[in-house]
Design a protein around this motif. Structure first.
Motif: not given
Ligand code: AGP
Length: 620
Positions: A9-10, A200-206
């Protein structure tokens, strides 16, 4: 197996504690994928440009305590990665837990998958003076990325070169101390989903791990690498060319992944079975007709298909055994159910005239995915029955029928299994009506299916009877499940449910097979659960019950109401509503699920997360 997450995130000022909290919250949602250890690594953006890491054997709650200690005073942290583990290489302990750091501690990564050539890579790196702390295949990736990073000073090039050398499966989240403004995510055969938010960005397995923050997602494909910054996401294909992918909106209810007042997800999910079945039927019922919206598998193909092979694992395989039995009897073409892990290496006799049906709740099970690929390689058409939309098996099969069970969290599947069965019944009605050119068949099958939800409700309303039976037999050391024909398929599933969550030894046997050896294990007091829903063989199962009782077994028998003959041969009877022959397994499985649940609860077992198991099994 294993859950991974990345977040950047910023937001300013950004505290390390906040990033840790967000990562841990996401990991809690991913814990069903593996729960023997957990860890997070956080990037410090200013000053020292350092990676801070905590990891521990045990559950996420153990990680929370560590995080409170370590991160409360750190400032200027905006990004991090996290992992919850199901151990493959090396026992679950603090050292083998993820994240793993590179030798210089400048790179940290988390991994879901298995690297098959990790020993060769480890040898290669050892020759270049790299030392290893853990027994994992993952640490090798961290060192390999560092090896190439030192050559290039380019994180993208280093990750691409290192991952090109990996054989096996991976979803990776990687951070570089020198690049605190970005995360790298890359995958092959293990899921990885990007979640896009503002600033902000994110990633995940699910997806479930990101629902609190975003509903705009992008699924990465094999070999795609994402460079994730707070205000941008760049996706590169395997040739490092930039690709444009349009985000998809997730419409799920975030509460779907909450317990809603139940003690366990398993109980909530058992209670949701009528709805899961109802929703599945209504998605594909079009008046009195059945329409799965199949595109590649045409009516013409189904009319002429010469044989059917159903492949799956665990409970999905048990649904397949029910399906194979019904399909072969009704369609009069060879139909078999095979365990996916055996199918792959069995040199299977299938070709372009075979329809291969792959069943999977998660759509991620590696054995089932490989079976699907094998079937395609041999020219077979592939149809998947999957619960998780957009999952790998769904995408790679020629056509997919989605079950409408909603998110299933408990490791022991219940509502997804019930939804799989109803899809199989409807599919059978559909194929049969095409082959006989008779639309009334679809309408008849549909009517039978529509009776299921109310019958499930009536069993669930009287669950106290099953709870009472569980209290009588909670201390059993071993429990046998017997039945013939469809009841045998049912016995397989009932027995799996029990051993999976209660840790009681259990065997499922075709009743007629007992006398060929297994009956020697029956002694006074042994509990035998006998399914007697398959009417054509009712009398024969009755004889098998008498045989075990005369050797001292205690018997709980399940049968449709009205089969009063059972009262004199069984110790306890569980009466089921008067369902049709075909839908018997859907109705009779519910008391078996409840029995397993109540016994596990009485024995104090961790029902939703049984030992050694994980919800999605992405290793061979
Ligand atoms: C069932 O209770 C198990 N958790 C397990 O057997 C499961 O059905 C199997 O691993 C297959 O999973 P899938 O449906 O996600 O492919």
């Amino acid at each position: 197996m294993c859950g991974i997450v990345g977040y950047i995130s910023n937001n300013s000022p950004a505290s390390c504690e906040n990033v840790a909290k967000i990562l841990i919250k996401a990991l809690e949602k991913l814990e069903y994928r593996g729960y023997d250890s957990a860890g997070i690594a956080i990037l410090e953006s200013n000053g020292e440009k350092k990676i801070h890491m905590i990891k521990t054997k045990g559950h996420i709650k153990d990680l929370c305590a560590l995080a409170a200690d370590k991160f409360s005073t750190l400032e200027n942290c905006r990004a991090g990665i996290g992992h919850t583990r199901w151990a493959t290489h090396g026992e679950p302990n603090d050292v083998n837990s993820h994240p793993h750091m590179s030798y210089s501690k400048e790179i940290a990564l988390v991994h879901n998958g298995i690297i098959e050539n990790y020993l060769e890579l480890r040898e290669f790196l050892t020759k270049h003076d790299y030392k290893f702390l853990s027994q994992t295949d993952t640490e090798v990736i961290a060192q390999l990325v560092e090896y190439y990073y030192k050559e290039t000073h380019d994180p993208v090039k280093a990750v691409r070169t290192a991952t090109n050398m990996l054989q096996g499966t991976y979803a990776l989240a990687i951070i570089f101390a020198e690049h605190p403004d970005m995360l790298i995510a890359i995958r092959k055969d293990s899921p990885l989903i990007l979640g896009l938010c503002e600033n902000r960005n994110m990633f995940a397995s699910d997806v479930s791990a990101m629902l609190e923050y975003t509903r705009d997602i992008i699924r990465l494909s094999d070999y795609e690498m994402a460079i994730v910054k707070a205000d941008s996401v760049t996706i590169l294909n395997r040739f490092d060319e930039e690709v444009e992918k349009t985000p998809v909106k997730i419409t799920w209810d975030a509460n779907a992944a909450e317990k809603d007042g139940y003690d366990h997800f398993m109980m909530k999910e058992m209670m949701q079975q009528p709805t899961a079945v109802r929703n599945t039927i209504s998605r594909y019922a079009n008046g009195t007709r059945i329409d799965f919206g199949l595109k590649s598998i045409t009516r013409e193909y189904l009319k002429n298909v010469r044989d059917i092979c159903i492949v799956a694992c665990g409970s999905a395989y048990h649904a397949g055994v029910v399906g194979a039995n019904l399909f072969e009897k009704a369609l009069r073409i060879p139909t078999r159910a095979q365990i996916a892990s055996e199918f792959i290496y069995s040199d299977p006799l299938i070709n372009e005239n075979t329809l291969t049906i792959v069943i999977s709740q998660s759509g991620e099970t590696l054995d089932s995915l490989q079976a699907l690929r094998k079937a395609k390689e041999l020219g077979s058409k592939t149809l998947s029955i999957v619960n998780v939309e957009g999952s790998i098996i769904a995408i790679e099969s020629d056509d997919c029928i989605y079950t409408q069970a909603g998110p299933e969290i408990a490791v022991a599947t219940t509502k997804a299994y019930s939804a799989q069965l109803v899809v199989l019944y409807m599919l059978l009605g559909h194929i049969l009506s095409i082959r006989n050119d008779d639309a009334s068949i679809e309408s008849r099958y549909l009517s039978e299916c529509m009776e299921i939800p109310a019958m499930l409700e009536s069993i669930l309303e009287h669950k106290e009877h099953i709870q009472h039976l569980a209290s009588l037999y909670q201390n059993c050391e071993s429990i046998f499940y017997i039945g013939r024909n469809l009841d045998y398929a049912l016995a397989l599933e009932g027995s799996l449910k029990l051993k999976e969550i209660s840790y009681i030894h259990s065997e499922a046997y075709a009743s007629g097979e007992l006398k060929h050896g297994t009956i020697s294990l029956i002694k006074p007091g042994t509990l035998v659960i006998a399914s007697c829903t398959y009417e054509p063989l009712f009398e024969k199962t009755l004889s098998n019950i008498t045989e075990v009782r005369s050797r001292g077994a205690e018997v709980i028998a399940l049968a449709r109401e009205g089969n009063t003959k059972l009262e004199s041969v069984a110790d306890h009877c569980v009466w089921l509503p008067k369902c049709s022959q075909m839908t018997g397994p859907s109705i009779a499985i519910v008391p078996m699920q409840l029995f397993a649940y109540y016994i596990a609860a009485l024995r104090g077992c961790e029902i939703d997360k049984p030992r050694n198991l994980a919800k999605t099994v992405t290793v061979e």
